[in-house]
Write a protein that holds these residues in place. Structure first.
Motif, mmCIF file in Angstrom:
data_model
loop_
_atom_site.group_PDB
_atom_site.id
_atom_site.type_symbol
_atom_site.label_atom_id
_atom_site.label_comp_id
_atom_site.label_asym_id
_atom_site.label_seq_id
_atom_site.Cartn_x
_atom_site.Cartn_y
_atom_site.Cartn_z
ATOM 1 N N UNK A 16 0.837 -1.198 0.000
ATOM 2 C CA UNK A 16 0.000 0.000 0.000
ATOM 3 C C UNK A 16 0.873 1.248 0.000
ATOM 4 N N UNK A 17 0.360 2.285 -0.663
ATOM 5 C CA UNK A 17 0.860 3.655 -0.506
ATOM 6 C C UNK A 17 -0.308 4.428 0.062
ATOM 7 N N UNK A 18 -0.256 4.640 1.361
ATOM 8 C CA UNK A 18 -1.440 5.171 2.028
ATOM 9 C C UNK A 18 -2.544 4.132 1.962
ATOM 10 N N UNK A 35 7.388 8.794 -2.734
ATOM 11 C CA UNK A 35 6.388 8.060 -1.953
ATOM 12 C C UNK A 35 6.971 6.775 -1.379
ATOM 13 N N UNK A 36 6.507 6.430 -0.190
ATOM 14 C CA UNK A 36 6.911 5.181 0.452
ATOM 15 C C UNK A 36 5.803 4.149 0.257
ATOM 16 N N UNK A 37 6.211 2.952 -0.190
ATOM 17 C CA UNK A 37 5.270 1.842 -0.376
ATOM 18 C C UNK A 37 5.547 0.813 0.715
ATOM 19 N N UNK A 38 4.524 0.435 1.449
ATOM 20 C CA UNK A 38 4.659 -0.539 2.534
ATOM 21 C C UNK A 38 4.158 -1.894 2.053
ATOM 22 N N UNK A 39 5.073 -2.846 1.991
ATOM 23 C CA UNK A 39 4.745 -4.204 1.582
ATOM 24 C C UNK A 39 4.549 -5.085 2.823
ATOM 25 N N UNK A 40 4.375 -6.368 2.603
ATOM 26 C CA UNK A 40 4.151 -7.299 3.712
ATOM 27 C C UNK A 40 5.420 -7.474 4.543
ATOM 28 N N UNK A 93 9.018 1.758 -12.708
ATOM 29 C CA UNK A 93 9.516 2.604 -11.629
ATOM 30 C C UNK A 93 10.835 2.070 -11.100
ATOM 31 N N UNK A 94 11.665 2.974 -10.603
ATOM 32 C CA UNK A 94 12.849 2.599 -9.829
ATOM 33 C C UNK A 94 12.444 2.600 -8.360
ATOM 34 N N UNK A 95 12.595 1.437 -7.721
ATOM 35 C CA UNK A 95 12.259 1.300 -6.302
ATOM 36 C C UNK A 95 13.548 1.143 -5.492
ATOM 37 N N UNK A 96 13.662 1.912 -4.420
ATOM 38 C CA UNK A 96 14.804 1.837 -3.514
ATOM 39 C C UNK A 96 14.363 1.168 -2.215
ATOM 40 N N UNK A 97 15.101 0.132 -1.795
ATOM 41 C CA UNK A 97 14.785 -0.608 -0.576
ATOM 42 C C UNK A 97 15.772 -0.190 0.515
#
Length: 342
Positions: free
Chosen positions: A70-72, A103-108, A124-128
């Motif tokens: 989720x993002x929000x 934006x921050x995406x919260x996964x499981x 998208x480029x995602x940074x962990x």
């Protein structure tokens, strides 16, 4: 060429939702350049090849690269498909219009990623963030990204973690299996060796772009997504020596074939390779590195059906697929195999 030339009708019941058990119990259609097709099983492979032939496998390992989060309040799905560096991955994002850079995406399982940049192709480029390797985070929060034609018909389950992995899997990085190799078992490999057939391995980390449909009307307007691969110098030398001695190099899977062709020059010499390839093979291409291909049955209008049509001829492959459909072969990633010998 017009993309619609590579279309064909496939009954939905011909799409395999589970692999054959045991793996080498799958069927295999032998497709020579001329003459009749012949129906076999994968276990017949040793007698369908010749002593001295070389099989080339892809030793990439599929990682659990499908993430849900989720993002929000917005539900977000991400399929990682190409590593950029130790903490960044390029990803196809479902519902990506709901996110913005930063934006921050919260996964499981407490795993999160930052959306850094939207690329021209829509990914998208995602940074962990954090210190744990991204592969560890994926094992905790991710699932195997099965092809849409399977995932759309049933839930992904624990069996897929092993079913969607080849016996050669050694190097993490793929988000799709090199499915031609799924048919191999230790017993089949022993029979291949007993017949005097040898094998080599290379690495191509298959990306999620392999599932994307060709949206262009003409092949000249389609852009392939890049995938990272490597062939070491010793392997290249052995393959060149085999061909110089008149022995055949048979790629096991289109991924092995595409990397071999990327590494070969106009002189048909295979050279060491490390880096990205976005090679797109369509009819008219002159093959440099291979003498045959073992591969599953591919989607209509896909880049992979275009590839096999380049190898054998479009009319020949249309006839082969018509035979396979009539003979009730099982199609796609978990389906049966074909042996193409131009």
């Amino acid at each position: 060429m017009r993309v619609d030339l590579f279309d064909f009708e496939l009954p939905s019941e011909r799409i395999a939702l589970r692999p054959a058990r045991p793996r080498d119990a799958a069927r295999m259609l032998r497709v020579p350049s001329t003459g009749p097709f012949s129906d076999h099983g994968v276990r017949d492979l040793p007698r369908l090849l010749s002593p001295g032939d070389v099989l080339v496998f892809n030793d990439t390992r599929v990682i659990p690269a499908q993430l849900e989060g989720y993002r929000g309040e917005a539900r977000i799905g991400a399929t990682l498909h190409k590593r950029i560096d130790l903490r960044r991955w390029q990803a196809f994002v479902r519902n990506g219009k709901r996110i913005r850079p930063g934006d921050r995406i919260e996964f499981a399982a407490g795993v999160e990623a930052m959306a850094e940049e939207r690329l021209d192709d829509g990914s998208w480029v995602l940074f962990f963030p954090g210190d744990e390797p991204v592969e560890v985070l994926l094992e905790r929060a991710g699932t195997v990204p099965l092809p849409p034609y399977i995932a759309g018909k049933r839930a992904i389950d624990e069996a897929d973690r092993s079913d969607y992995q080849t016996m050669f899997a050694a190097k993490d990085g793929a988000v799709a299996a090199p499915t031609a190799s799924l048919h191999f078992t230790p017993e089949l490999l022993e029979a291949v060796a007993a017949a005097g057939i040898v094998y080599e391995t290379l690495t191509l980390h298959v990306g999620a772009g392999t599932f994307l449909p060709v949206k262009a009307e003409d092949t000249t307007n389609h852009t392939m997504h890049a995938e990272w691969g490597t062939i070491d110098a010793d392997t290249a030398d052995r393959l060149n020596a085999a061909r110089a001695a008149g022995r055949r190099v048979v790629a096991v899977g289109t991924t092995s074939l595409r990397l071999l062709e990327s590494a070969a020059g106009e002189d048909k010499v295979i050279r060491p390779f490390e880096g990205d390839t976005s090679i797109f093979i369509t009819p008219g291409y002159r093959f440099r590195a291979i003498d045959g291909l073992m591969t599953n049955f591919h989607l209509p209008k896909s880049t992979l059906f275009m590839l096999v049509s380049a190898l054998m001829g479009l009319e020949r492959m249309q006839a082969a697929y018509a035979h396979a459909i009539a003979a009730e072969y099982r199609f796609y990633s978990y389906g049966d195999s074909s042996l193409l010998l131009p």
